[in-house]
Design an enzyme around this catalytic site. Structure first.
Site, mmCIF file in Angstrom:
data_model
loop_
_atom_site.group_PDB
_atom_site.id
_atom_site.type_symbol
_atom_site.label_atom_id
_atom_site.label_comp_id
_atom_site.label_asym_id
_atom_site.label_seq_id
_atom_site.Cartn_x
_atom_site.Cartn_y
_atom_site.Cartn_z
ATOM 1 C CG HIS A 20 22.077 23.186 20.273
ATOM 2 N ND1 HIS A 20 22.087 23.980 19.121
ATOM 3 C CD2 HIS A 20 23.370 22.806 20.510
ATOM 4 C CE1 HIS A 20 23.304 24.104 18.586
ATOM 5 N NE2 HIS A 20 24.082 23.153 19.205
ATOM 6 N NE ARG A 66 22.228 30.564 7.561
ATOM 7 C CZ ARG A 66 22.968 29.809 7.232
ATOM 8 N NH1 ARG A 66 22.661 29.161 6.124
ATOM 9 N NH2 ARG A 66 23.773 29.081 8.227
ATOM 10 C CG ASP A 84 23.035 29.761 11.555
ATOM 11 O OD1 ASP A 84 23.770 29.048 12.633
ATOM 12 O OD2 ASP A 84 23.908 30.540 10.746
ATOM 13 C CD1 TRP A 126 25.313 13.146 10.136
ATOM 14 C CD2 TRP A 126 25.268 12.511 12.532
ATOM 15 N NE1 TRP A 126 23.882 12.533 10.395
ATOM 16 C CE2 TRP A 126 23.912 12.339 11.830
ATOM 17 C CE3 TRP A 126 25.379 12.545 13.886
ATOM 18 C CZ2 TRP A 126 22.819 11.739 12.466
ATOM 19 C CZ3 TRP A 126 24.185 11.860 14.381
ATOM 20 C CH2 TRP A 126 22.926 11.651 13.852
ATOM 21 C CG LEU A 166 2.011 23.426 11.076
ATOM 22 C CD1 LEU A 166 2.422 24.452 9.826
ATOM 23 C CD2 LEU A 166 2.903 24.072 12.262
ATOM 24 N NE ARG A 187 26.827 32.549 14.663
ATOM 25 C CZ ARG A 187 26.012 32.831 13.809
ATOM 26 N NH1 ARG A 187 26.362 34.021 13.182
ATOM 27 N NH2 ARG A 187 25.598 32.004 12.856
HETATM 28 C C1 FPP Z 1 22.436 25.954 14.502
HETATM 29 O O1 FPP Z 1 22.789 26.760 15.280
HETATM 30 C C2 FPP Z 1 21.595 25.108 14.939
HETATM 31 C C3 FPP Z 1 21.308 23.758 15.189
HETATM 32 C C4 FPP Z 1 22.540 23.084 14.307
HETATM 33 C C5 FPP Z 1 20.664 22.824 15.880
HETATM 34 C C6 FPP Z 1 19.195 23.383 15.716
HETATM 35 C C7 FPP Z 1 18.511 22.703 16.727
HETATM 36 C C8 FPP Z 1 17.398 23.174 17.568
HETATM 37 C C9 FPP Z 1 17.079 24.500 17.535
HETATM 38 C C10 FPP Z 1 16.682 22.185 18.555
HETATM 39 C C11 FPP Z 1 15.607 21.761 17.363
HETATM 40 C C12 FPP Z 1 14.714 21.206 18.459
HETATM 41 C C13 FPP Z 1 13.486 20.842 18.008
HETATM 42 C C14 FPP Z 1 12.648 19.972 18.683
HETATM 43 C C15 FPP Z 1 13.349 20.923 16.434
HETATM 44 P P1 FPP Z 1 24.538 26.817 15.335
HETATM 45 O O2 FPP Z 1 24.818 25.831 16.506
HETATM 46 O O3 FPP Z 1 25.093 26.564 14.144
HETATM 47 O O4 FPP Z 1 24.779 28.351 16.047
HETATM 48 P P2 FPP Z 1 26.116 28.893 15.527
HETATM 49 O O5 FPP Z 1 25.980 29.070 14.241
HETATM 50 O O6 FPP Z 1 26.038 30.217 16.260
HETATM 51 O O7 FPP Z 1 27.282 28.159 15.802
#
Ligand code: FPP
Length: 246
Positions: A38, A189, A21, A70, A132, A25
């Protein structure tokens, strides 16, 4: 001494789950679009996966995209799907080199066809590996997982393949997406939020929870090792008293 040296490799958790998470931010803090977070989150994924291989972890499960995600702005959803399409195939070589078996849980049929295809392709190619097991939770909702398990069990009862009296925790578990995996002993987390967000609700019944303020794109294997070292200092009692477990 680094955190890796503090880890007792003979007492590793078998399965670590992570709620990644804070990407949005992190990007916002740098004056960039959320998608930038991301993209940088992928670097953290790579580093933590390599760190997991380095210590010989058996199962790592990453909350990559929830069913609720989504409903984010369409552009962000598309960008995450494209990121997956471009990232997953690129990792094959590293997965093969590190003996990583890719796996995915969730409502995978909801993924765009190209994303689904790339994912299945890498899952198939890495199925020969036995190091793994890296599981991506994609279009995942723990409540929906539990409901589908209940439906699958009900169907078996309806068809006379299972007696109601035979339904127990083991049968229930085997009908979850994670049926062939041990439960996570440690759930991490990032980003300072103290929530579970519909993730592995059944499976984390006895997991140790570890929260860090680090935002996911800043999280690296050293932070991962720190979480494992912290986990190893805890006394897991499973409802017993201290004298019983020692
Ligand atoms: C949460 O942060 C993150 C996600 C919803 C997307 C996670 C995806 C990746 C890290 C890419 C993964 C790639 C692979 C190959 C596994 P957020 O967007 O909710 O952050 P925020 O809480 O600060 O808004």
């Amino acid at each position: 001494m680094g955190y890796k040296d503090q880890i007792d490799l003979l007492k590793l958790p078998r399965h670590v789950a992570i709620i990644m998470d804070g990407n949005g931010r992190w990007a916002k803090g740098k004056g960039k679009l959320r998608v930038f977070g991301h993209h940088n989150g992928v670097l953290s994924v790579r580093d933590v996966v390599e760190g997991s291989c380095e210590i010989g972890l058996e199962y790592l499960t990453l909350y990559t995209f929830s069913s609720e995600n989504w409903n984010r702005p369409k552009l962000e959803v598309m960008a995450i799907m494209e990121l997956l399409v471009s990232t997953i195939p690129k990792e094959i070589e590293t997965f093969m080199k590190n003996n990583v078996r890719l796996n995915a849980i969730g409502e995978l049929s909801m993924l765009p066809p190209k994303c689904h295809k790339e994912l299945i392709n890498v899952i198939n190619k890495t199925s020969v590996n036995n190091g793994l097991t890296l599981t991506l939770a994609l279009s995942y909702s723990s409540r929906r997982e539990i409901v589908q398990a209940a439906k699958a069990i009900a169907l078996k009862v309806q068809e006379g393949r299972l007696a109601i009296d035979d339904i127990d925790e083991e049968i229930f578990e085997s009908n979850l997406y994670t049926g062939n995996m041990p439960d996570p002993e440690l759930l991490i987390r990032t980003s300072g939020e103290f929530r579970i967000s519909n993730y592995l609700l059944w499976q984390i019944a006895y997991a140790e929870l570890y929260f860090t303020n680090k935002l996911w794109p800043d999280f690296r294997r050293e932070d991962f090792f720190e979480a494992i070292a912290d986990y190893q200092k805890r006394e897991r009692r499973f409802g017993l008293i201290s004298e019983q477990v020692n």
